[in-house]
Design an enzyme around this catalytic site. Structure first.
Site, PDB file in Angstrom:
ATOM      1  CG  LEU A  37       4.293   4.535  -4.700  1.00 55.92           C
ATOM      2  CD1 LEU A  37       3.129   5.198  -5.442  1.00 55.92           C
ATOM      3  CD2 LEU A  37       5.217   5.589  -4.144  1.00 55.92           C
ATOM      4  CG  ASP A  38       5.882   3.447   2.343  1.00 56.38           C
ATOM      5  OD1 ASP A  38       6.300   2.303   2.067  1.00 56.38           O
ATOM      6  OD2 ASP A  38       6.607   4.332   2.835  1.00 56.38           O
ATOM      7  N   PRO A  39       1.567   2.380   1.772  1.00 58.06           N
ATOM      8  CG  PRO A  39       0.726   0.622   3.060  1.00 58.06           C
ATOM      9  CD  PRO A  39       2.007   1.303   2.691  1.00 58.06           C
ATOM     10  CG  ASP A  40      -0.013   6.102   5.505  1.00 58.84           C
ATOM     11  OD1 ASP A  40      -1.084   5.481   5.405  1.00 58.84           O
ATOM     12  OD2 ASP A  40       0.595   6.248   6.583  1.00 58.84           O
ATOM     13  CB  VAL A  41       2.868   7.153  -0.655  1.00 59.11           C
ATOM     14  CG1 VAL A  41       3.335   8.021  -1.815  1.00 59.11           C
ATOM     15  CG2 VAL A  41       3.752   7.371   0.577  1.00 59.11           C
TER      16      VAL A  41
END
Length: 304
Positions: A37-41
């Site tokens: 999962l991307d850091p912003d998610v």
């Protein structure tokens, strides 16, 4: 300790950051996540512990549910809110709910996507984001993914402004880039767009209500109750066909022996879970590549 820990990943951390912290909290090394999962998610990130790391790929391959937000009026280099503005076009018309719903219907089912340059997809053995950071544009492979459902959230009928945003919920197959889906929605409405927010609300059978935060994991570990919150590794195999075997055959399975294909499983998919009479997954078998009517072990989950 073994099993699947449903973790609620916070924004600002990578999936690897979560694994690193959990290794310290749980005092164990054999830990793996089930899809980046991307850091912003933020959202559901099943973590496999101990022997359950052997089945991580089956959770990764399972369907996911996301709640996201599309912002129309400008695109970014990363297709999400973390990137620099790449293209701008003021929204000069009223965006109606009917217009957006027509686009979402068109994007439901089997669709083709080209992954973003800022992604972990490999081209010639190198990740796309590594090329992107060097300013190198390479040809990206188009992939087919399945959008099982795609619907609007919230109650609205019309949107106006130089930029407009709306929320959606999507059920999708593995390999789907929601960032790219947001861009596609914008393009079909005639504007550059990007994904401005994203939360994963389901991974395989696990949802937000099943999850613990990192702080809660530390608390449960401290008071000795963490194992109550682990899911059995069998949960990762819930979509695969099962064949229950007696103790005699179980010995052969644990020893990795080639077996006859069970008559009542002929015609099933490539993967078969061999389980004990108590429902414990012992091994995953596949069709033998050279011996017709035979199956062989792909993974032994329970050794002698």
């Amino acid at each position: 300790m073994e099993g699947i820990l449903p973790l609620w990943k916070p924004k600002g951390m990578t999936s690897h950051d979560c694994v690193f912290k959990l290794r310290k909290i749980l005092h164990m090394k054999r830990i793996g996540h089930t899809g980046t999962l991307d850091p912003d998610v933020d959202g559901v990130l099943p973590i496999c512990l101990g022997r359950a790391t052997k089945v991580a790929e089956y959770i990764t391959d399972a369907g996911k549910t996301y709640e996201g937000e599309v912002t129309i009026g400008f695109s970014t280099t990363t297709e999400d809110a973390s990137g620099e503005i790449a293209n701008q076009k003021k929204v000069t018309q009223t965006i109606t709910r009917a217009m957006v719903e027509d686009v979402l219907k068109t994007l439901t089912g089997l669709i083709k996507q080209t992954p973003p340059m800022y992604s972990a997809v490999k081209v010639n053995g190198k990740k796309l984001y590594e090329y992107a950071r060097q300013g190198i544009e390479v040809e990206r492979p188009t992939r087919e993914v399945t959008i099982y459902s795609l619907n609007l959230l919230d109650d609205w009928e019309e949107l106006r402004g130089e930029t407009v945003s709306f929320r959606f919920i999507v059920d999708c197959s593995k390999g789907t880039y929601i960032r790219t889906l947001a861009v596609m929605i914008g393009e079909m409405l005639g504007y550059p767009a990007h994904m401005s927010k994203l939360t994963r609300t389901r991974s395989a059978t696990m949802t937000k209500k099943d999850c613990l935060t990192i702080e809660e994991v530390a608390e449960k570990q401290q008071n000795g109750t963490i194992e109550k919150y682990l899911r059995p590794l069998e949960d990762a195999l819930c979509d695969l066909p099962k064949f229950q075997i007696n103790d005699t055959l179980a010995m052969k399975v644990r020893n990795g022996m080639v077996l006859e294909m069970p008559s009542d499983l002929k015609g099933v998919g490539d993967l078969i879970v061999m389980e004990s009479e108590e429902g414990e997954a012992l091994a995953i078998y596949v069709h033998h590549p050279t011996k017709a009517g035979k199956i062989k072990p792909s993974k032994i989950l329970k050794v002698l």
